[in-house]
Design an enzyme around this catalytic site. Structure first.
Site, PDB file in Angstrom:
ATOM      1  N   GLY A   1     -36.315 -12.932  29.338  1.00  0.00           N
ATOM      2  CA  GLY A   1     -35.069 -12.513  28.726  1.00  0.00           C
ATOM      3  C   GLY A   1     -34.473 -13.637  27.905  1.00  0.00           C
ATOM      4  N   CYS A   2     -33.186 -13.613  27.727  1.00  0.00           N
ATOM      5  CA  CYS A   2     -32.465 -14.618  26.936  1.00  0.00           C
ATOM      6  C   CYS A   2     -32.822 -16.028  27.389  1.00  0.00           C
ATOM      7  CB  CYS A   2     -30.966 -14.382  27.077  1.00  0.00           C
ATOM      8  SG  CYS A   2     -29.942 -15.733  26.472  1.00  0.00           S
ATOM      9  N   PHE A   3     -33.275 -16.870  26.464  1.00  0.00           N
ATOM     10  CA  PHE A   3     -33.710 -18.195  26.879  1.00  0.00           C
ATOM     11  C   PHE A   3     -32.573 -19.137  27.222  1.00  0.00           C
ATOM     12  CE2 PHE A   3     -34.988 -19.308  22.149  1.00  0.00           C
ATOM     13  CZ  PHE A   3     -33.683 -19.164  21.729  1.00  0.00           C
TER      14      PHE A   3
ATOM     15  N   CYS B   1     -30.358 -18.213  29.309  1.00  0.00           N
ATOM     16  CA  CYS B   1     -30.234 -17.903  30.729  1.00  0.00           C
ATOM     17  C   CYS B   1     -31.401 -18.463  31.527  1.00  0.00           C
ATOM     18  CB  CYS B   1     -30.174 -16.391  30.927  1.00  0.00           C
ATOM     19  SG  CYS B   1     -29.024 -15.522  29.832  1.00  0.00           S
TER      20      CYS B   1
END
Length: 273
Positions: free
Chosen positions: A111-113, A115
């Site tokens: 997912g969002c890097f 995060c």
């Protein structure tokens, strides 16, 4: 129909009329206000109501019309990549190899890097970490290239760690438990191929452990019904070339003034010992 939630802007757009995450752009006027060519506009095309997740369909045609065709990449690193002498915001260690003797690498897409890097970068035994793009079809992509949904890259975190302090198994436990590996090309409201679940191994030992823990976690998901019958979609493949993301993405969550956000959606299941 409303478009998908827009996402984070490059540093130059932050705080200057940026549309908050979760807002929806509903008209051509609103799109124009965001600014053609920004990643906000690109993200609104990827994987939402317009249906772009692999560069096909109506949304892809719209994206090509806005950006002038599929991204072509470049022969040299992007201008906004970390400088060759850059150091890690938390550890103070280098952001580029060579690494000290005994260090090992791991690479994950979850997912969002922002995060995913945040889950690892402050742990004991982590020498350095970097976020970037991997697994795509062009060299040296920019964030805007990846946001078109047509470069094929994943947002990844590369971790440089001391296996005497923290093991690859420890890293995998975080990987499985802190995102949802069953929602292909999606984590929460973040949708698109750049948010796919992936383990990119650097050795045969890493591959074997990744596959073993995948099977154990699938059994746990089925036993607890935590994934509501969904199967793990994580790709487990040799580590592809890692291309550094822009400097403003690196260790984003650790920097003062960062916008607190995490789009990861864990299942709640735990990896058996």
């Amino acid at each position: 129909a409303s478009l998908a939630p827009v996402a984070r802007a490059p540093a130059g757009l932050a705080g200057r009329g940026r549309v908050p995450r979760g807002a929806r752009l509903r008209s051509p006027v609103a799109l124009a206000l965001v600014g053609a060519g920004s990643c906000l506009l690109a993200r609104s095309f990827v994987g939402g109501a317009l249906g772009v997740s692999a560069g096909t369909g109506r949304g892809a045609r719209v994206a090509r019309a806005v950006f002038g065709g599929p991204p072509a990449g470049r022969d040299t690193p992007i201008p906004d990549a970390p400088a060759p002498d850059a150091t890690h915001f938390l550890t103070g260690n280098p952001m580029y190899p060579p690494w000290p003797a005994g260090m090992e690498e791991a690479m994950f897409g979850m997912g969002c890097f922002w995060c995913s890097e945040n889950l690892y970068m402050a742990k004991e035994g982590i020498y350095s970490s970097q976020v970037g793009y991997a697994g795509g079809d062009i060299n040296n992509p920019s964030y805007q290239d990846v946001c078109t949904g047509m470069s094929g890259h994943n947002e990844v975190v590369r971790i440089v760690y001391d296996p005497k302090v923290i093991t690859y198994g420890d890293l995998l436990k975080v990987f499985w438990e802190r995102h949802d590996p069953t929602t292909k090309n999606q984590q929460g409201g973040d949708r698109g191929t750049q948010y796919r679940s992936g383990i990119y191994y650097y050795s045969e030992a890493q591959r074997q452990l990744a596959e073993t823990t995948r099977d154990k976690y699938q059994d746990e998901l089925e036993a607890t019904k935590a994934a509501k019958g969904r199967q793990i979609s994580t790709e487990i493949v040799p580590a592809p070339t890692f291309f550094y993301a822009e400097g403003y993405h690196q260790q984003y969550d650790a920097k003062p003034g960062s916008r607190r956000y995490c789009g990861l959606s864990p299942t709640g299941a735990k990896l058996p010992a």
